[in-house]
Motif scaffolding. Structure first.
Motif, PDB file in Angstrom:
ATOM      1  N   HIS A  66      36.055  40.863  48.419  1.00 35.10           N
ATOM      2  CA  HIS A  66      35.319  40.173  47.359  1.00 35.10           C
ATOM      3  C   HIS A  66      34.104  40.973  46.888  1.00 35.10           C
ATOM      4  CE1 HIS A  66      37.351  36.307  48.999  1.00 35.10           C
ATOM      5  NE2 HIS A  66      38.119  36.951  48.133  1.00 35.10           N
ATOM      6  N   ALA A  67      33.466  41.701  47.804  1.00 37.44           N
ATOM      7  CA  ALA A  67      32.336  42.546  47.387  1.00 37.44           C
ATOM      8  C   ALA A  67      32.839  43.671  46.480  1.00 37.44           C
ATOM      9  CB  ALA A  67      31.629  43.125  48.614  1.00 37.44           C
ATOM     10  N   ILE A  68      33.967  44.250  46.848  1.00 36.07           N
ATOM     11  CA  ILE A  68      34.505  45.353  46.030  1.00 36.07           C
ATOM     12  C   ILE A  68      34.975  44.823  44.667  1.00 36.07           C
ATOM     13  CG2 ILE A  68      36.419  47.012  45.887  1.00 36.07           C
ATOM     14  CD1 ILE A  68      35.878  47.654  48.865  1.00 36.07           C
ATOM     15  N   LEU A  69      35.544  43.644  44.667  1.00 41.91           N
ATOM     16  CA  LEU A  69      35.943  43.024  43.384  1.00 41.91           C
ATOM     17  C   LEU A  69      34.732  42.940  42.450  1.00 41.91           C
ATOM     18  CD1 LEU A  69      38.413  41.407  42.066  1.00 41.91           C
ATOM     19  CD2 LEU A  69      37.226  39.347  42.885  1.00 41.91           C
ATOM     20  N   ALA A  70      33.617  42.476  42.988  1.00 41.07           N
ATOM     21  CA  ALA A  70      32.401  42.316  42.167  1.00 41.07           C
ATOM     22  C   ALA A  70      31.820  43.678  41.772  1.00 41.07           C
ATOM     23  CB  ALA A  70      31.366  41.488  42.926  1.00 41.07           C
ATOM     24  N   LEU A  71      31.772  44.606  42.712  1.00 41.46           N
ATOM     25  CA  LEU A  71      31.199  45.934  42.413  1.00 41.46           C
ATOM     26  C   LEU A  71      32.034  46.628  41.342  1.00 41.46           C
ATOM     27  CD1 LEU A  71      30.397  47.072  46.065  1.00 41.46           C
ATOM     28  CD2 LEU A  71      28.702  46.766  44.237  1.00 41.46           C
ATOM     29  N   GLU A  72      33.352  46.508  41.445  1.00 35.60           N
ATOM     30  CA  GLU A  72      34.212  47.185  40.457  1.00 35.60           C
ATOM     31  C   GLU A  72      34.082  46.552  39.082  1.00 35.60           C
ATOM     32  OE1 GLU A  72      38.042  47.523  42.448  1.00 35.60           O
ATOM     33  OE2 GLU A  72      37.463  49.544  43.117  1.00 35.60           O
ATOM     34  N   ALA A  73      33.606  45.310  39.045  1.00 34.09           N
ATOM     35  CA  ALA A  73      33.345  44.677  37.749  1.00 34.09           C
ATOM     36  C   ALA A  73      31.925  44.993  37.267  1.00 34.09           C
ATOM     37  CB  ALA A  73      33.537  43.165  37.869  1.00 34.09           C
ATOM     38  N   GLY A  74      31.219  45.847  38.023  1.00 37.41           N
ATOM     39  CA  GLY A  74      29.889  46.280  37.577  1.00 37.41           C
ATOM     40  C   GLY A  74      28.741  45.413  38.066  1.00 37.41           C
ATOM     41  N   TRP A  76      22.372  35.005  38.776  1.00 37.45           N
ATOM     42  CA  TRP A  76      23.202  34.979  39.990  1.00 37.45           C
ATOM     43  C   TRP A  76      24.544  34.308  39.711  1.00 37.45           C
ATOM     44  CZ3 TRP A  76      21.871  36.950  44.815  1.00 37.45           C
ATOM     45  CH2 TRP A  76      20.563  37.437  44.928  1.00 37.45           C
ATOM     46  N   GLY A  77      25.581  34.858  40.332  1.00 28.50           N
ATOM     47  CA  GLY A  77      26.898  34.220  40.353  1.00 28.50           C
ATOM     48  C   GLY A  77      27.246  33.958  41.808  1.00 28.50           C
ATOM     49  N   VAL A 127      29.450  30.012  38.946  1.00 26.88           N
ATOM     50  CA  VAL A 127      30.034  29.866  40.278  1.00 26.88           C
ATOM     51  C   VAL A 127      31.534  30.104  40.129  1.00 26.88           C
ATOM     52  CG1 VAL A 127      30.224  27.341  39.971  1.00 26.88           C
ATOM     53  CG2 VAL A 127      30.335  28.332  42.265  1.00 26.88           C
ATOM     54  N   GLY A 128      32.148  30.691  41.142  1.00 27.67           N
ATOM     55  CA  GLY A 128      33.594  30.911  41.120  1.00 27.67           C
ATOM     56  C   GLY A 128      34.210  30.401  42.401  1.00 27.67           C
ATOM     57  N   SER A 129      35.356  29.751  42.256  1.00 28.96           N
ATOM     58  CA  SER A 129      36.077  29.224  43.414  1.00 28.96           C
ATOM     59  C   SER A 129      37.556  29.502  43.207  1.00 28.96           C
ATOM     60  CB  SER A 129      35.819  27.716  43.526  1.00 28.96           C
ATOM     61  OG  SER A 129      36.659  27.151  44.496  1.00 28.96           O
ATOM     62  N   ASP A 173      32.352  37.646  34.342  1.00 33.48           N
ATOM     63  CA  ASP A 173      31.404  36.898  33.494  1.00 33.48           C
ATOM     64  C   ASP A 173      30.247  37.813  33.069  1.00 33.48           C
ATOM     65  OD1 ASP A 173      29.407  35.228  32.467  1.00 33.48           O
ATOM     66  OD2 ASP A 173      30.007  33.560  33.751  1.00 33.48           O
ATOM     67  N   PRO A 174      30.080  38.057  31.770  1.00 34.89           N
ATOM     68  CA  PRO A 174      29.004  38.961  31.331  1.00 34.89           C
ATOM     69  C   PRO A 174      27.609  38.382  31.561  1.00 34.89           C
ATOM     70  CG  PRO A 174      30.125  37.990  29.430  1.00 34.89           C
ATOM     71  CD  PRO A 174      30.883  37.545  30.653  1.00 34.89           C
ATOM     72  N   ASP A 175      27.526  37.089  31.880  1.00 31.67           N
ATOM     73  CA  ASP A 175      26.216  36.468  32.119  1.00 31.67           C
ATOM     74  C   ASP A 175      25.844  36.468  33.603  1.00 31.67           C
ATOM     75  OD1 ASP A 175      25.826  36.056  29.437  1.00 31.67           O
ATOM     76  OD2 ASP A 175      26.785  34.073  29.466  1.00 31.67           O
ATOM     77  N   VAL A 176      26.507  37.303  34.381  1.00 29.03           N
ATOM     78  CA  VAL A 176      26.182  37.423  35.820  1.00 29.03           C
ATOM     79  C   VAL A 176      25.747  38.854  36.098  1.00 29.03           C
ATOM     80  CG1 VAL A 176      27.165  37.440  38.152  1.00 29.03           C
ATOM     81  CG2 VAL A 176      27.759  35.597  36.561  1.00 29.03           C
ATOM     82  N   ASP A 177      24.591  39.005  36.776  1.00 26.08           N
ATOM     83  CA  ASP A 177      24.115  40.342  37.179  1.00 26.08           C
ATOM     84  C   ASP A 177      24.439  40.631  38.631  1.00 26.08           C
ATOM     85  OD1 ASP A 177      22.733  40.808  34.677  1.00 26.08           O
ATOM     86  OD2 ASP A 177      21.261  39.333  35.370  1.00 26.08           O
ATOM     87  N   ILE A 178      24.298  39.622  39.487  1.00 29.78           N
ATOM     88  CA  ILE A 178      24.472  39.836  40.933  1.00 29.78           C
ATOM     89  C   ILE A 178      25.322  38.709  41.504  1.00 29.78           C
ATOM     90  CG2 ILE A 178      22.170  38.797  41.374  1.00 29.78           C
ATOM     91  CD1 ILE A 178      22.062  40.666  43.894  1.00 29.78           C
ATOM     92  N   VAL A 179      26.283  39.085  42.330  1.00 32.52           N
ATOM     93  CA  VAL A 179      27.194  38.110  42.931  1.00 32.52           C
ATOM     94  C   VAL A 179      26.823  37.921  44.400  1.00 32.52           C
ATOM     95  CG1 VAL A 179      29.599  37.725  43.636  1.00 32.52           C
ATOM     96  CG2 VAL A 179      29.092  38.609  41.342  1.00 32.52           C
ATOM     97  N   TYR A 180      26.675  36.670  44.789  1.00 35.01           N
ATOM     98  CA  TYR A 180      26.449  36.314  46.196  1.00 35.01           C
ATOM     99  C   TYR A 180      27.821  36.019  46.803  1.00 35.01           C
ATOM    100  CZ  TYR A 180      25.205  33.189  50.103  1.00 35.01           C
ATOM    101  OH  TYR A 180      25.109  32.574  51.329  1.00 35.01           O
ATOM    102  N   VAL A 181      28.231  36.849  47.756  1.00 35.56           N
ATOM    103  CA  VAL A 181      29.570  36.727  48.355  1.00 35.56           C
ATOM    104  C   VAL A 181      29.484  35.790  49.560  1.00 35.56           C
ATOM    105  CG1 VAL A 181      31.466  37.980  49.467  1.00 35.56           C
ATOM    106  CG2 VAL A 181      30.217  39.028  47.544  1.00 35.56           C
ATOM    107  N   ALA A 182      30.066  34.598  49.422  1.00 34.18           N
ATOM    108  CA  ALA A 182      29.915  33.554  50.449  1.00 34.18           C
ATOM    109  C   ALA A 182      31.259  33.107  51.007  1.00 34.18           C
ATOM    110  CB  ALA A 182      29.148  32.367  49.873  1.00 34.18           C
TER     111      ALA A 182
END
Ligand SMILES: NC(=O)C1=CN([C@@H]2O[C@H](COP(=O)(O)OP(=O)(O)OC[C@H]3O[C@@H](n4cnc5c(N)ncnc54)[C@H](OP(=O)(O)O)[C@@H]3O)[C@@H](O)[C@H]2O)C=CC1
Ligand SMILES: O=C1CO[C@H](CO)[C@@H](O)[C@@H]1O
Length: 338
Positions: free
Chosen positions: A91-99, A17-18, A43-45, A73-82
């Protein structure tokens, strides 16, 4: 990770998780992930010091000073958008476009059009997009769905529920600032709307009245809705005064009274029309209970699936359409951040 269908990746190792953003709910969710023994790698801020402090609090290996770095980050599979709901789409599209796969806090977006944009990108990339409507995944809700499905209540005719709290009145607070998606409806009212939808099916007719605060965001809303099949729901939400925060499912043979706070882990009882108590449910959940949605997301990913069975993304979109309708009746409009 191994490939399954084209564009779909089935994890065989622990799912990583990221956490995107370091506000109040990011802390609560991360605590529950740790309670459940799940793996948080990053985690990203927007603020590097905040990412570092958050990472130190929860022993997270990677602290990123931007959301762009987090999703790369290649060590993240799923991003929790908070982030606030005004920014979920971006932010969801940013993560989806990064795979990455995404679990997106409620309200999934500001409106239905934004949710559709997320759906299209997730579908195009073969990634999971799921609304973090954590209540759906709680153990007491699973038992309630069983009781309804096995006919214990008879024909279910009505849902009555409130989500009412006394929250900050500061105009800059995300609850009140229109540019952050402020308003009781998207922050609180979405819970009873989503619950009534789960129990009674889609809303086919909606009447709403409400009061707006100084910023133009809704502070108190009452909704009466007709659902598919003719059942009714009666919903109250407020960010100004705390009410009972209970929910009731009324059938022709029996009713379920969910104790306060109904949308968190709690107890309920089933009472027959003649007053006999048929069942008393008492749950025993570790932490706040936000881990159940994460466990559900992990199960979906292991099964190579990209949509939640308990809250399909199409239903999140339909609920956003209903909330758009309510906001239209109240006269609340959001400035778009992009
Ligand atoms: N499931 C639940 O029980 C709850 C869900 N929520 C949902 O979670 C989301 C976040 O709520 P909450 O954590 O209370 O909010 P907070 O204000 O506490 O935190 C939001 C975080 O989002 C990030 N952010 C990104 N862009 C902005 C911006 N323009 N303005 C402000 N913050 C920004 C910041 O993180 P950083 O500085 O690190 O980048 C900030 O700390 C909302 O959508 C809300 O509906 C909220 C509470 C409970
Ligand atoms: O989802 C939520 C649950 O309650 C919170 C207040 O305590 C809300 O603000 C929040 O967004």
């Amino acid at each position: 990770m191994t490939d399954n269908a084209p564009g779909t990746t089935v994890p065989t190792a622990p799912i990583r998780w990221g956490i995107l953003a370091t506000g109040g709910i990011a802390h609560a969710f991360t605590k529950d992930l740790r309670t459940a023994g799940l793996t948080v790698t990053a985690v990203g801020s927007r603020r590097p010091e905040s990412a570092r402090a958050f990472a130190a609090d929860y022993d997270i290996p990677h602290a990123h000073g931007s959301y762009e770095e987090l999703v790369a980050d290649p060590d993240v599979d799923i991003v929790y958008v908070a982030s606030p709901h005004s920014h979920h789409r971006e932010h969801a599209i940013l993560a989806l476009e990064a795979g990455k796969h995404v679990l997106i806090e409620k309200a999934v977006t500001l409106d239905a059009d934004e949710a559709i944009a997320i759906r299209d990108i997730a579908a195009g990339r073969g990634r999971l997009a799921m609304e973090a409507m954590w209540t759906r995944y709680l153990p007491h809700m699973a038992r309630i769905r069983e009781l309804i499905a096995d006919g214990t209540l008879g024909e279910v005719r009505t849902v009555i529920a409130d989500h009412t709290q006394s929250l900050p009145t500061d105009p800059a607070h995300r609850l009140n600032a229109l540019e952050l998606g402020g308003g009781a409806l998207l922050d609180l009212g979405i819970y009873p709307v989503s619950f009534a939808w789960d129990v009674l099916g889609p809303m086919t007719e909606i009447r709403a009245v409400g009061r707006l605060g100084d910023t133009g965001a809704d502070t108190e809303v009452a909704i009466a809705a007709v659902h598919t099949g003719g059942a009714l729901s009666s919903i109250a939400t407020s960010s100004r005064a705390a009410g009972p925060n209970t929910a009731h499912v009324v059938g022709t043979n029996a009713r379920i009274d969910i104790d306060r706070v109904w949308y968190e882990p709690t107890s309920f009882r089933v009472t027959a029309t003649d007053g006999t108590v048929i069942e008393e449910y008492r749950g025993d959940v570790d932490g706040r209970g936000m881990q159940f949605q994460a466990l559900a997301a992990e199960r979906l990913l292991r099964e190579g699936r990209t949509d939640s069975d308990l809250l399909p993304f199409a239903e999140s979109i339909a609920i956003m359409h209903a909330l758009d309708d309510v906001r239209g009746q109240l006269g609340v409009t959001y400035p778009k951040v992009r």
